[in-house]
Design an enzyme around this catalytic site. Sequence first.
Site, PDB file in Angstrom:
ATOM      1  N   SER A 189       0.847  -1.207   0.000  1.00 44.81           N
ATOM      2  CA  SER A 189       0.000   0.000   0.000  1.00 44.81           C
ATOM      3  C   SER A 189       0.876   1.249   0.000  1.00 44.81           C
ATOM      4  CB  SER A 189      -0.924   0.010   1.222  1.00 44.81           C
ATOM      5  OG  SER A 189      -0.200  -0.210   2.410  1.00 44.81           O
TER       6      SER A 189
ATOM      7  N   GLU B  37      -9.076  -9.594   3.414  1.00 43.57           N
ATOM      8  CA  GLU B  37      -9.381  -8.216   2.994  1.00 43.57           C
ATOM      9  C   GLU B  37     -10.745  -8.145   2.311  1.00 43.57           C
ATOM     10  OE1 GLU B  37      -6.289  -5.987   1.083  1.00 43.57           O
ATOM     11  OE2 GLU B  37      -7.676  -4.385   0.497  1.00 43.57           O
TER      12      GLU B  37
HETATM   13  O1  KIV Z   1      -0.354  -3.377   1.609  1.00 46.81           O
HETATM   14  C1  KIV Z   1      -1.082  -3.332   2.601  1.00 46.81           C
HETATM   15  O2  KIV Z   1      -1.169  -2.333   3.323  1.00 46.81           O
HETATM   16  C2  KIV Z   1      -1.887  -4.509   2.909  1.00 46.81           C
HETATM   17  C3  KIV Z   1      -3.021  -4.315   3.846  1.00 46.81           C
HETATM   18  C4  KIV Z   1      -4.189  -3.803   3.092  1.00 46.81           C
HETATM   19  C5  KIV Z   1      -3.329  -5.555   4.585  1.00 46.81           C
HETATM   20  O3  KIV Z   1      -1.662  -5.538   2.372  1.00 46.81           O
END
Ligand code: KIV
Length: 254
Positions: free
Chosen positions: A46, A181
């Site tokens: 993310s 998720e």
């Molecule tokens: O990349 C991220 O922050 C994640 C979360 C959404 C679990 O994989």
Amino acid sequence: MTALQKAEALRARKGGRPIAALTAYDYPTARLLDEAGVDVLLVGDSLGMVVLGFPDTTHVTLDHMLHHIAAVARAKPKALLLGDLPIHSYETPQQALETARKLVAAGAEAVKLEGGIRQAEKVRAITAAGIPVIGHLGMLPQRVLEEGGYRKKGKTPEQIEFIREGALALIDAGVSAIVFESIIPETARLLSESLSVPTIGIGCGDHTCDGEVAVITDLLGSFPWFVPPFAKPEADIAQIIREAIARYLARVSG
Ligand code: KIV
């Protein structure tokens, strides 16, 4: 504690005190979260969206991940330091293991990858090398382009079965926990109750999993341009920044 001990302690939280996980992408945030007692610091891909300004996680490279994992590792967290394997870095079991080793060399103590049955052999290769793995099922952000958006999962019996089979394959391959998720709450609860490893939910409703993970910028309100509908901000850092900068501008340039 070693990485394996931390991963084992995480796994032992099944049915016990809920797991609290947060993303962290830099040294000061990692220190603050660790001092507050967060269980897992996820250097999630993310970061591509909330730190690097890309539209989704499909632009994240291995170099991006290594850079941010190393920054978080410098905080020497007591929490488990979990790093995401970025898209295209785990196409085969051998590549998955090579990438996982690079993340560990940068400071990760466990790695996370997206997907179920098709990832089981990759998980097996990584765990056989002594590196803990956490799975990720439900909405898979690395597949957002194929899927045409972020959609809720686990709505139909077929979807529930697909997630269950994926989870069982990952567990058989040795994962320590699984991130769920955007799975609808009833399904997240049903599956969590039947699986032998902890599930860590995001966008799955309250108390439906064995723990929760949140993106730190959603929690702090520091990325105001996009806030997922399920986010529960505990602060409005964007507004605090705006006000502080306005005071600075007034002081410096009147
Ligand atoms: O990349 C991220 O922050 C994640 C979360 C959404 C679990 O994989």
